[in-house]
Design an enzyme around this catalytic site. Structure first.
Site, short mmCIF file in Angstrom:
data_model
loop_
_atom_site.label_atom_id
_atom_site.label_comp_id
_atom_site.label_asym_id
_atom_site.label_seq_id
_atom_site.Cartn_x
_atom_site.Cartn_y
_atom_site.Cartn_z
N LYS A 39 0.83 -1.21 0.00
CA LYS A 39 0.00 0.00 0.00
C LYS A 39 0.87 1.26 0.00
O LYS A 39 2.04 1.22 0.36
CB LYS A 39 -0.92 -0.02 1.22
CG LYS A 39 -0.21 -0.14 2.55
CD LYS A 39 -1.18 -0.58 3.63
CE LYS A 39 -0.49 -0.56 4.99
NZ LYS A 39 -1.37 -1.01 6.05
N TYR A 260 11.07 31.96 4.57
CA TYR A 260 9.77 32.58 4.85
C TYR A 260 9.70 33.07 6.28
O TYR A 260 10.12 32.36 7.20
CB TYR A 260 8.66 31.55 4.63
CG TYR A 260 8.30 31.37 3.18
CD1 TYR A 260 7.83 32.43 2.41
CD2 TYR A 260 8.42 30.12 2.58
CE1 TYR A 260 7.48 32.25 1.09
CE2 TYR A 260 8.08 29.93 1.25
CZ TYR A 260 7.61 31.01 0.50
OH TYR A 260 7.28 30.82 -0.81
C1 LIG Z 1 -0.63 -1.79 6.76
C2 LIG Z 1 -1.18 -3.05 7.27
C3 LIG Z 1 -0.32 -4.13 7.50
C4 LIG Z 1 1.18 -4.03 7.43
O1 LIG Z 1 1.63 -3.40 8.61
P1 LIG Z 1 3.17 -3.26 8.98
O2 LIG Z 1 3.15 -2.81 10.39
O3 LIG Z 1 3.75 -2.23 8.08
O4 LIG Z 1 3.80 -4.58 8.81
C5 LIG Z 1 -0.91 -5.32 7.89
N1 LIG Z 1 -2.25 -5.44 8.05
C6 LIG Z 1 -3.08 -4.42 7.83
C7 LIG Z 1 -4.54 -4.61 8.02
C8 LIG Z 1 -2.58 -3.18 7.46
O5 LIG Z 1 -3.42 -2.17 7.26
#
Ligand SMILES: *Cc1c(COP(=O)(O)O)cnc(C)c1O
Length: 366
Positions: A39, A260
């Site tokens: 993701k 800025y």
């Molecule tokens: C993002 C996610 C993971 C992976 O998590 P990590 O801590 O990066 O290993 C696993 N399960 C779900 C449901 C997630 O949303």
């Protein structure tokens, strides 16, 4: 010597990725496979090249957060199972079907909606075992029977999410999950796979078991926070190095301001370097005044406010010229700035820092 023409780039080490895959596979309980989390553009690393390498390593199950992320992987020729770990709007379910993705069931009401629409969808049950974010409540005995005697949805499996590092609560989540999935099986509904672990749970509580470990951050060689899995940390290899270069150098006199709001005030005569990276690339604005970069192996503090496309560092007494490479995450000479250091200076976890690296950051796969 340095032929790269990029403004900001991330070097992605596939060798480090392979090392992490080997390392994590060795920790898997018997019968458990890796389901890498791709993701948010594989936590900023570039989902397609990462997925391709994982395919080469024999991985056939992936998870993403959105239907669009899954579609992008399919268009790039990634096969295997791709599970969407979050909500998809009804109007986008056709893409789930078209790209042969697996939609998770985000709650009982969503399951009813899925049963009413007309597409033959692959689905995976999310089970809320106490995080209260996503899934059918573990005490809900009315939802699973809805899946009996229907032939529209193809049920692939069920999963829950371990949401703390607490062993006792995690064991309770596991019991709740097993209670729910056993009830589903007893109702005559087949579950091909059940999974609950992510990075931290695989590294610190592998006894939680399951058929898959949905591993994200550890695959990229990090934990969310330093200290999350002390005995493993130094053994994982960070996959990403973040670099830019010196765009411009100028002298500043004691008492003059810069940036800025003249947010920086020079205490002494010195020299500022302008770097062509800003919050529009994913460098958090809260790094201003807190983080440092490495120019030719030497630390230079970020000063003044971070702009959308640029920032300033104090390069006084650093031997450098326009075009010189600057490291924001990674090694330079004998020095290193880890993703932990940069994210800590911004009050973030590494996941957030990395996943915010934007599309203007060129990914260079090595
Ligand atoms: C993002 C996610 C993971 C992976 O998590 P990590 O801590 O990066 O290993 C696993 N399960 C779900 C449901 C997630 O949303």
């Amino acid at each position: 010597m340095d032929e790269r023409k990029s403004r900001v780039w991330a070097e992605i080490s596939l060798a480090a990725l392979r090392h992490n895959v080997d390392y994590l596979r060795a920790l898997l309980p018997a019968g458990c496979r890796l389901m890498p989390a791709l993701k948010a553009n594989a936590y900023g690393h570039g989902a397609v090249p990462i997925a391709r390498e994982l395919m080469r390593l024999g991985v056939r199950e992936f998870c993403v957060a959105t239907a669009d992320e899954g579609a992008e992987l399919r268009r790039a020729g990634i096969g295997g199972d791709i599970l969407i770990l979050g909500y998809t709007h009804e109007g986008k379910l056709s893409a789930v079907n078209e790209y042969n993705l697996i939609q998770c069931v985000v709650d009982a009401d969503y399951l009813k909606m899925l049963l009413c629409q007309s597409l033959p969808l692959r689905v995976e049950l999310g089970v809320d075992t106490g995080m209260h974010r996503l899934g059918i409540d573990w005490r809900d005995s009315a939802a699973p029977p809805l899946l009996c005697g229907q032939n529209k949805l193809k049920l692939e499996g069920a999963f829950t999410h371990i949401c703390t590092g607490d062993e006792e609560f995690s064991a309770q989540q596991k019991r709740r999950f097993e209670g729910f999935t056993n009830a589903v099986s007893l109702a005559g509904i087949e579950l091909k796979r059940r999974h609950l672990m992510s990075s931290q749970s695989l590294l610190t509580m592998p006894w939680l078991g399951g058929d898959l470990a949905r591993v994200g951050i550890a695959l990229y060689g990090l934990m969310s926070r330093r200290g999350d899995a002390p005995e493993h940390e130094g053994r994982l290899k960070p996959v990403l190095t973040l670099k830019t270069r010196v765009a411009s150098l100028r002298d500043i006199s004691a008492g003059e301001g810069a940036g800025y709001g003249l947010g920086y005030r020079a205490e002494h005569d010195g020299r500022l370097a302008t770097l062509p990276i800003g919050y529009g690339d994913g460098l958090p604005s809260c790094a201003a005044g807190r983080a440092r970069v490495l120019i030719n192996g030497q630390p230079a503090p970020i000063v003044g406010r971070i702009c959308m496309d640029q920032c300033l560092v104090d390069a006084t007494n650093i031997d450098c010229k326009r075009g010189d490479e600057v490291v924001l995450i990674g090694r330079s000479g004998g020095a290193e700035i880890s993703a932990y250091e940069l994210s800590e200076s911004c009050g973030m976890i590494t996941n957030e820092l990395l996943s915010r690296l934007g599309p203007r950051v060129e990914r260079i796969v090595m």
